[in-house]
Design a protein around this motif. Sequence first.
Motif, PDB file in Angstrom:
ATOM      1  N   PRO A   1      56.036  10.779 -56.065  1.00 55.14           N
ATOM      2  CA  PRO A   1      56.978   9.995 -55.263  1.00 55.14           C
ATOM      3  C   PRO A   1      56.368   8.664 -54.812  1.00 55.14           C
ATOM      4  N   ASP A   2      57.188   7.621 -54.778  1.00 50.07           N
ATOM      5  CA  ASP A   2      56.712   6.302 -54.353  1.00 50.07           C
ATOM      6  C   ASP A   2      56.267   6.296 -52.893  1.00 50.07           C
ATOM      7  N   ASP A   3      56.851   7.163 -52.076  1.00 49.19           N
ATOM      8  CA  ASP A   3      56.530   7.174 -50.655  1.00 49.19           C
ATOM      9  C   ASP A   3      55.480   8.223 -50.291  1.00 49.19           C
ATOM     10  N   ALA A   4      54.758   8.758 -51.285  1.00 47.11           N
ATOM     11  CA  ALA A   4      53.704   9.724 -50.989  1.00 47.11           C
ATOM     12  C   ALA A   4      52.644   9.069 -50.108  1.00 47.11           C
TER      13      ALA A   4
ATOM     14  N   SER B   1      42.121  16.965 -55.670  1.00 47.76           N
ATOM     15  CA  SER B   1      42.993  17.485 -56.728  1.00 47.76           C
ATOM     16  C   SER B   1      44.123  18.321 -56.139  1.00 47.76           C
ATOM     17  N   ASN B   2      43.809  19.174 -55.157  1.00 50.22           N
ATOM     18  CA  ASN B   2      44.846  19.983 -54.511  1.00 50.22           C
ATOM     19  C   ASN B   2      45.942  19.117 -53.907  1.00 50.22           C
ATOM     20  N   LEU B   3      45.557  18.136 -53.112  1.00 54.55           N
ATOM     21  CA  LEU B   3      46.545  17.313 -52.426  1.00 54.55           C
ATOM     22  C   LEU B   3      47.409  16.528 -53.404  1.00 54.55           C
ATOM     23  N   ASN B   4      46.855  16.230 -54.570  1.00 54.87           N
ATOM     24  CA  ASN B   4      47.652  15.571 -55.599  1.00 54.87           C
ATOM     25  C   ASN B   4      48.617  16.518 -56.297  1.00 54.87           C
ATOM     26  N   HIS B   5      48.520  17.826 -55.975  1.00 56.66           N
ATOM     27  CA  HIS B   5      49.476  18.789 -56.501  1.00 56.66           C
ATOM     28  C   HIS B   5      50.630  19.023 -55.540  1.00 56.66           C
ATOM     29  N   ALA B   6      50.659  18.278 -54.450  1.00 59.22           N
ATOM     30  CA  ALA B   6      51.746  18.379 -53.485  1.00 59.22           C
ATOM     31  C   ALA B   6      52.650  17.162 -53.627  1.00 59.22           C
ATOM     32  N   ASP B   7      53.853  17.291 -53.145  1.00 61.10           N
ATOM     33  CA  ASP B   7      54.829  16.213 -53.298  1.00 61.10           C
ATOM     34  C   ASP B   7      54.765  15.186 -52.180  1.00 61.10           C
ATOM     35  N   VAL B   8      53.818  15.317 -51.265  1.00 57.24           N
ATOM     36  CA  VAL B   8      53.791  14.410 -50.114  1.00 57.24           C
ATOM     37  C   VAL B   8      52.552  13.524 -50.065  1.00 57.24           C
ATOM     38  N   PHE B   9      51.561  13.758 -50.941  1.00 59.70           N
ATOM     39  CA  PHE B   9      50.308  13.017 -50.887  1.00 59.70           C
ATOM     40  C   PHE B   9      49.999  12.311 -52.200  1.00 59.70           C
ATOM     41  N   ARG B  10      49.300  11.207 -52.089  1.00 56.65           N
ATOM     42  CA  ARG B  10      48.604  10.594 -53.201  1.00 56.65           C
ATOM     43  C   ARG B  10      47.159  10.477 -52.759  1.00 56.65           C
ATOM     44  N   ALA B  11      46.317  11.364 -53.258  1.00 56.20           N
ATOM     45  CA  ALA B  11      44.926  11.431 -52.811  1.00 56.20           C
ATOM     46  C   ALA B  11      44.029  10.616 -53.742  1.00 56.20           C
TER      47      ALA B  11
ATOM     48  N   GLY C   1      37.570  13.746 -61.073  1.00 57.46           N
ATOM     49  CA  GLY C   1      38.537  14.607 -60.410  1.00 57.46           C
ATOM     50  C   GLY C   1      39.728  13.891 -59.828  1.00 57.46           C
ATOM     51  N   ASP C   2      39.842  12.569 -60.012  1.00 51.34           N
ATOM     52  CA  ASP C   2      40.989  11.843 -59.487  1.00 51.34           C
ATOM     53  C   ASP C   2      42.165  12.009 -60.429  1.00 51.34           C
ATOM     54  N   ALA C   3      43.174  12.789 -60.009  1.00 54.24           N
ATOM     55  CA  ALA C   3      44.341  12.993 -60.851  1.00 54.24           C
ATOM     56  C   ALA C   3      45.240  11.773 -60.853  1.00 54.24           C
ATOM     57  N   VAL C   4      45.148  10.945 -59.815  1.00 55.31           N
ATOM     58  CA  VAL C   4      45.907   9.705 -59.732  1.00 55.31           C
ATOM     59  C   VAL C   4      44.915   8.569 -59.587  1.00 55.31           C
ATOM     60  N   THR C   5      45.009   7.565 -60.439  1.00 54.03           N
ATOM     61  CA  THR C   5      44.058   6.457 -60.405  1.00 54.03           C
ATOM     62  C   THR C   5      44.167   5.710 -59.090  1.00 54.03           C
ATOM     63  N   PRO C   6      43.077   5.512 -58.357  1.00 55.45           N
ATOM     64  CA  PRO C   6      43.130   4.792 -57.086  1.00 55.45           C
ATOM     65  C   PRO C   6      43.314   3.296 -57.327  1.00 55.45           C
TER      66      PRO C   6
END
Length: 429
Positions: free
Chosen positions: A33-36, A59-69, A77-82
Amino acid sequence: MRLHFLVGMVCAASLTATATAQASLTIEITQVPDDARLIAVAPFTGEQVGENLGSIIRSNLNHADVFRAIGPYGSDGDAVTPPVVSSSEDWLSAAGLVVRGQVLRQPDGRLSFQYTLADRDGNALLSERLSAGTGRWRDVGHYISDRIYQRITGERGFFSTHLLYVNSYRRDGKLRYRLGISDMDGKRHVTALDSAEPINSPTWSPDGRQVAYVSFESGRPAIFTQNLATRQRTQLTQFPGLNSSPAWSPDGQRMAMALSKDGNPELYVMDLKTRALTRLTDHPAIDTEPRWSADGQSLVFTSDRSGKPQIYRLQLASGEVRRLTFDGRFNARPDLSPDGRTLAVVNENGDGQYRIATLDLRNGVFSRMTSTRLDASPSFAPNGRMLVYSTLRAGKGVLSIMSLDGRFRLTLPAIEGEIREPVWSPWLR
């Protein structure tokens, strides 16, 4: 504090660990989500036993719909590129929330874990110290992730839960079937059962200590339960014809199922202490796939009594049956959210495409959630915010997880073989 777990990795030492890593699942986040909320998780300092705890939490927090960790630029281990930053510390200040921690070795050999969740101004929102054995490294990471999730969202975290599924694969050219269990992120796969014959309809007991499933090991379907700690298996049924779709009652005392022992597929419930069977339906149509409501007062199930498979609700006290789904010509494989407000189904709308859909039971709003063509077996996370289901990718069965609003998605393909019939565990501690 000392960390205690009810089940841990469902007593993984008592199960058969896979001989290789081939049965494990990989993770691919496909939509965020854009507003994570942006949260920076620093690598934990101090003693290092396995994967860095910060990486597990991130990694866990990136598996939730409310965070971009995010972590340090370029870290593992960064599932989303910072975001690109100009210095090694800017990535911390870029986030509104920051997690830091350290691991220390205690004199008794146990590990002490200390962590802090702070806001951008350095105000501590959560600070704890806990201890655990060295073998509980990932359990601690999941526990801390749960605590962070609950502190920010006000809802219980789901990172300590597990997935149950069927993994089909080939050995020496022959097809085999595993009943697999993993952490919700696909890690630490263990095998509860490995068979040359099909396994289907897996399900959890309410306390997460047992599973039930249908096995064809005797040449015809039979319903089994299995204690995950002791590996003890108990055969509940092997009637002539269909023995299918076991579903534990919320109190763990009864098992709903579909049987055709009297000539037509009907719903039954078994008292697990006495093995006494009670027939629930009596209709010339096919009744199958029962699922309990959280209060144990009703069942939802699939029936073609209207001509095509649709979902119905059976009130156990009165025997009243009411049709729930009307959108599309096919609705099957129901699952109820823990709060009883949402029904998830497999829906086909006349175009030959089988997709996951949800029905809001309060207002009747029906929503098709997926756009892939062969989706199946939806199962709610215990907090009701996420769904896991099976789908096809490049012709192979994989698992997908999505948020209930459809804005977050990830895929968990198997390294070996195909995955189907996922079931999310209940809370395990």
